[in-house]
Design a protein around this motif. Sequence first.
Motif, PDB file in Angstrom:
ATOM      1  N   HIS A 295     -21.353 -18.501  20.638  1.00 12.04           N
ATOM      2  CA  HIS A 295     -21.851 -17.606  19.590  1.00 12.04           C
ATOM      3  C   HIS A 295     -21.304 -16.193  19.741  1.00 12.04           C
ATOM      4  O   HIS A 295     -20.932 -15.556  18.752  1.00 12.04           O
ATOM      5  CB  HIS A 295     -23.382 -17.559  19.627  1.00 12.04           C
ATOM      6  CG  HIS A 295     -23.977 -16.657  18.589  1.00 12.04           C
ATOM      7  ND1 HIS A 295     -24.181 -17.051  17.283  1.00 12.04           N
ATOM      8  CD2 HIS A 295     -24.406 -15.359  18.663  1.00 12.04           C
ATOM      9  CE1 HIS A 295     -24.705 -16.049  16.599  1.00 12.04           C
ATOM     10  NE2 HIS A 295     -24.857 -15.012  17.409  1.00 12.04           N
TER      11      HIS A 295
ATOM     12  N   ASP B 215     -28.531 -10.340  14.921  1.00 13.94           N
ATOM     13  CA  ASP B 215     -29.136 -11.520  14.303  1.00 13.94           C
ATOM     14  C   ASP B 215     -30.367 -11.935  15.104  1.00 13.94           C
ATOM     15  O   ASP B 215     -30.297 -12.739  16.031  1.00 13.94           O
ATOM     16  CB  ASP B 215     -28.119 -12.665  14.261  1.00 13.94           C
ATOM     17  CG  ASP B 215     -28.620 -13.856  13.444  1.00 13.94           C
ATOM     18  OD1 ASP B 215     -29.827 -13.908  13.151  1.00 13.94           O
ATOM     19  OD2 ASP B 215     -27.799 -14.723  13.108  1.00 13.94           O
TER      20      ASP B 215
ATOM     21  N   GLU C 192     -32.934 -13.728  14.287  1.00 14.01           N
ATOM     22  CA  GLU C 192     -33.338 -15.129  14.152  1.00 14.01           C
ATOM     23  C   GLU C 192     -32.556 -16.019  15.107  1.00 14.01           C
ATOM     24  O   GLU C 192     -33.135 -16.878  15.780  1.00 14.01           O
ATOM     25  CB  GLU C 192     -33.155 -15.605  12.712  1.00 14.01           C
ATOM     26  CG  GLU C 192     -33.664 -17.026  12.495  1.00 14.01           C
ATOM     27  CD  GLU C 192     -33.668 -17.426  11.027  1.00 14.01           C
ATOM     28  OE1 GLU C 192     -34.102 -18.552  10.726  1.00 14.01           O
ATOM     29  OE2 GLU C 192     -33.241 -16.602  10.195  1.00 14.01           O
ATOM     30  N   TRP C 193     -31.233 -15.824  15.176  1.00 13.06           N
ATOM     31  CA  TRP C 193     -30.452 -16.646  16.107  1.00 13.06           C
ATOM     32  C   TRP C 193     -30.911 -16.405  17.536  1.00 13.06           C
ATOM     33  O   TRP C 193     -31.091 -17.355  18.310  1.00 13.06           O
ATOM     34  CB  TRP C 193     -28.955 -16.320  16.011  1.00 13.06           C
ATOM     35  CG  TRP C 193     -28.158 -17.188  16.952  1.00 13.06           C
ATOM     36  CD1 TRP C 193     -27.621 -18.408  16.681  1.00 13.06           C
ATOM     37  CD2 TRP C 193     -27.874 -16.918  18.340  1.00 13.06           C
ATOM     38  NE1 TRP C 193     -27.013 -18.919  17.815  1.00 13.06           N
ATOM     39  CE2 TRP C 193     -27.152 -18.030  18.843  1.00 13.06           C
ATOM     40  CE3 TRP C 193     -28.154 -15.857  19.196  1.00 13.06           C
ATOM     41  CZ2 TRP C 193     -26.710 -18.100  20.161  1.00 13.06           C
ATOM     42  CZ3 TRP C 193     -27.720 -15.926  20.517  1.00 13.06           C
ATOM     43  CH2 TRP C 193     -27.005 -17.031  20.987  1.00 13.06           C
TER      44      TRP C 193
ATOM     45  N   GLN D 210     -34.436 -17.948  18.406  1.00 15.97           N
ATOM     46  CA  GLN D 210     -34.375 -19.408  18.434  1.00 15.97           C
ATOM     47  C   GLN D 210     -33.624 -19.897  19.671  1.00 15.97           C
ATOM     48  O   GLN D 210     -34.026 -20.878  20.313  1.00 15.97           O
ATOM     49  CB  GLN D 210     -33.709 -19.924  17.156  1.00 15.97           C
ATOM     50  CG  GLN D 210     -34.554 -19.725  15.916  1.00 15.97           C
ATOM     51  CD  GLN D 210     -33.846 -20.172  14.650  1.00 15.97           C
ATOM     52  OE1 GLN D 210     -32.649 -20.479  14.662  1.00 15.97           O
ATOM     53  NE2 GLN D 210     -34.572 -20.213  13.545  1.00 15.97           N
ATOM     54  N   TRP D 211     -32.546 -19.207  20.007  1.00 18.72           N
ATOM     55  CA  TRP D 211     -31.784 -19.550  21.214  1.00 18.72           C
ATOM     56  C   TRP D 211     -32.635 -19.362  22.467  1.00 18.72           C
ATOM     57  O   TRP D 211     -32.689 -20.240  23.339  1.00 18.72           O
ATOM     58  CB  TRP D 211     -30.536 -18.667  21.275  1.00 18.72           C
ATOM     59  CG  TRP D 211     -29.808 -18.702  22.581  1.00 18.72           C
ATOM     60  CD1 TRP D 211     -28.975 -19.687  23.035  1.00 18.72           C
ATOM     61  CD2 TRP D 211     -29.844 -17.704  23.609  1.00 18.72           C
ATOM     62  NE1 TRP D 211     -28.494 -19.367  24.284  1.00 18.72           N
ATOM     63  CE2 TRP D 211     -29.011 -18.155  24.658  1.00 18.72           C
ATOM     64  CE3 TRP D 211     -30.491 -16.475  23.736  1.00 18.72           C
ATOM     65  CZ2 TRP D 211     -28.815 -17.417  25.829  1.00 18.72           C
ATOM     66  CZ3 TRP D 211     -30.302 -15.740  24.895  1.00 18.72           C
ATOM     67  CH2 TRP D 211     -29.471 -16.211  25.923  1.00 18.72           C
TER      68      TRP D 211
END
Length: 237
Positions: free
Chosen positions: A29, A108, A110-111, A114-115
Motif C-alpha cells: 500500500h 486515508d 479508512e484504509w 481497517q488494516w
Amino acid sequence: MFQRRGSVVGSEEQRQVRRDQAADELNRHGNRQDGQRVVTRLADGFTLLRTSLYERVHRDVEQVLGRDSMFLPISEVKAEKVSKTEIELYQIAVASQMNRRRRYVGADTEWFWQWLARLRLGRAATDPLVIRRIGEYLALDEDHGRLAFTDVLAKALPESRRAPLVLFRLVPLAIQIVTAQAFGDRPTAEALRRQQVDILPAITDCRTCRGQLLESGTHCPPCGNPVWRFQWLTAAD
C-alpha cells in the motif's frame, strides 16, 4: 532492565500470520520496505498498553483500594475480554486519527484503521459491532473520545471508575507514542512524552527509567512506564 509482556489474544502462530500479512499489505500500500519493523513495533506496543491498562484499572485498583462488592462483575473472565477488546478498539481509533494528522501512510483513515484492525483483531475486524464502535471513536475529537472510552470501559469494568483520572489523560498520548515510534518518528514521540510529563511530573522520578521513552513492547518494572503504576499516578495527591 526493562521487560516485555506477551499477548493473550490468539495463538502465537495466528498472531505471527497476522503480522506477516499486515507487513506485506503495508509494504504494498505504501510502496515501502519496512513493513515488518512497523508492524512489530505497533503490535508489541499496543499489546503492552492493553495489558498494562487492564492491570491499572482492575488489579491495581483492587490491590490498593480493595475489592468493592458493588463493583463485582457477573463474570470476571467475560469482563476482562470485553474490557481488553474495547481497549483495542480505542487504540485503533487513536492511532488512525494520528496517522491522518501525521500522514505516516497517507491520509486515508479508512484504509489505515481497517488494516490495523485486521492486525489487532483478526477476523473480528469485520464484525459490524466492531466497525460501528471504531467509527464512533473516529467521529469524536480527542477529549470526547477519551470520555466515551472511559464510560464504555466502566460499564464492562465498574472498578475502573476508581482509577486515578490522570491515567486516562496519559493513555491517548501513550497510544500516539507507540504509533510515532513504530513509524520512526522519534521527535514526535519525545514531544508527546513531554506532554505526559507536563500532566504528571512524577513520571521522571523513577530511578530506573527516569521517565524516558522505552522500546515498544517493553516496560519499566518499578514504575510501569509506559502505563504508570498506582503510586506514580497518585504522586501529586
